[in-house]
Design an enzyme around this catalytic site. Structure first.
Site, short mmCIF file in Angstrom:
data_model
loop_
_atom_site.label_atom_id
_atom_site.label_comp_id
_atom_site.label_asym_id
_atom_site.label_seq_id
_atom_site.Cartn_x
_atom_site.Cartn_y
_atom_site.Cartn_z
N HIS A 43 41.05 43.08 -61.00
CA HIS A 43 42.26 43.59 -61.65
C HIS A 43 42.80 44.71 -60.75
CE1 HIS A 43 44.23 44.62 -65.75
NE2 HIS A 43 44.99 45.04 -64.76
N GLU A 74 43.78 39.47 -62.33
CA GLU A 74 44.48 39.97 -63.52
C GLU A 74 45.45 41.07 -63.10
OE1 GLU A 74 40.45 40.25 -66.28
OE2 GLU A 74 41.46 42.06 -65.58
N HIS A 196 37.09 41.26 -72.70
CA HIS A 196 37.12 42.70 -72.95
C HIS A 196 36.00 43.08 -73.89
CE1 HIS A 196 38.82 46.54 -72.10
NE2 HIS A 196 39.73 45.95 -71.38
N1 PXP Z 1 40.24 40.88 -69.39
C1 PXP Z 1 41.18 41.76 -69.01
C2 PXP Z 1 42.61 41.35 -69.07
C3 PXP Z 1 40.82 43.03 -68.53
O1 PXP Z 1 41.77 43.90 -68.15
C4 PXP Z 1 39.45 43.38 -68.45
C5 PXP Z 1 39.07 44.72 -67.91
O2 PXP Z 1 39.52 44.85 -66.59
C6 PXP Z 1 38.50 42.42 -68.87
C7 PXP Z 1 38.93 41.19 -69.34
C8 PXP Z 1 37.04 42.70 -68.82
O3 PXP Z 1 36.71 43.69 -69.75
P1 PXP Z 1 35.31 44.42 -69.67
O4 PXP Z 1 35.28 45.20 -68.40
O5 PXP Z 1 35.27 45.27 -70.90
O6 PXP Z 1 34.26 43.33 -69.69
#
Ligand code: PXP
Length: 245
Positions: A43, A74, A196
């Protein structure tokens, strides 16, 4: 089976702390793939405090060496982001609506307000042979616009689930069951991802409760788990859950 995409942003955060190439995130990503992860996610944020835009091409080259592994980028679809992504051509782009200084993604798209904006960007990415996923809230509000937007996938934002899981997992999963049933009925071609705050405790119940999640992208908890178990064992633990469901 659900694909496990490892979000390596936090490894990049540690690297950036000293301004040198340690840890080498290409090397770590290669290990993730060799230990069985199905893909790598980054990301790149506008301030590049985690993954940098210059990381994208070497990561693309790495993942391309492996059959059936995917590279997912992302981010907020600024002009700069879209230009970089189209140059690199990942397998998937996950569009998130977070503003430039966001600590982390904390809400999904309003698909009514952003209908035209998203429709144009989705088309542009798809014309470049990139699969598109849209980050969405666990709510059917505004999702009727997916018909026009024509995304390939959506990613369910799982923060609420993860944070309510220990209080009452039945209540925590309910909105996600509703959204996934709605999508299955209304838009059977749109596939589902999730991400997430998923972790070793809450992942299995989520995947057991929501049918046919194509991919989970997991970063923060997985990287914290490596302090306890090491990278190889951590990936195996996540795969034991994701690959059987
Ligand atoms: N999906 C998106 C769109 C995110 O922004 C993130 C964090 O960068 C994640 C998934 C992954 O989340 P986590 O780091 O809490 O596993």
């Amino acid at each position: 089976m659900t694909a496990l995409s490892v979000n390596i942003n936090k490894f990049a955060l540690v690297r950036n702390a000293r301004g040198a190439n340690m840890p080498d995130i290409i090397n770590i990503s290669e290990k993730c793939l060799q230990y069985g992860a199905d893909g790598i996610t980054v990301h790149p944020r506008p301030d590049e405090r985690h993954a940098k835009f210059s990381d994208l091409e070497p990561l693309r080259n790495l993942v391309s060496k492996y059959k059936n592994k995917e590279f997912n980028i992302e981010g907020y679809p600024s002009e700069h982001f879209i230009e970089k992504v189209i140059n690199v051509k990942p397998d998937q782009v996950t569009l998130v609506p977070d503003p430039p200084g966001a600590l982390t993604s904390s809400f999904g798209w309003d698909c009514e307000k952003n209908k035209t904006f998203l429709t144009n960007i989705v088309k542009k990415l798809q014309n470049n042979n990139i699969r598109v996923s849209l980050f969405i809230n666990p709510s059917i509000k505004t999702l009727e616009n997916l018909k026009i937007i024509s995304t390939n996938r959506v990613e369910l934002y799982t923060y609420n689930y993860a944070h309510n899981y220990s209080k009452n997992k039945l209540d925590a999963i309910k909105p996600y069951v509703e959204v996934s049933s709605y999508l299955k009925k209304k838009f059977p071609k749109i596939e589902l991802n999730a991400g997430h705050d998923l972790n070793l405790k809450n992942l299995e119940y989520f995947l057991n409760s929501i049918e046919n999640i194509k991919e989970v992208s997991i970063g923060h908890a997985l990287i914290c788990d490596t302090f306890d178990f090491g990278l190889e064992n951590t990936i195996k633990k996540y795969l034991e859950i994701s690959s059987k469901l």
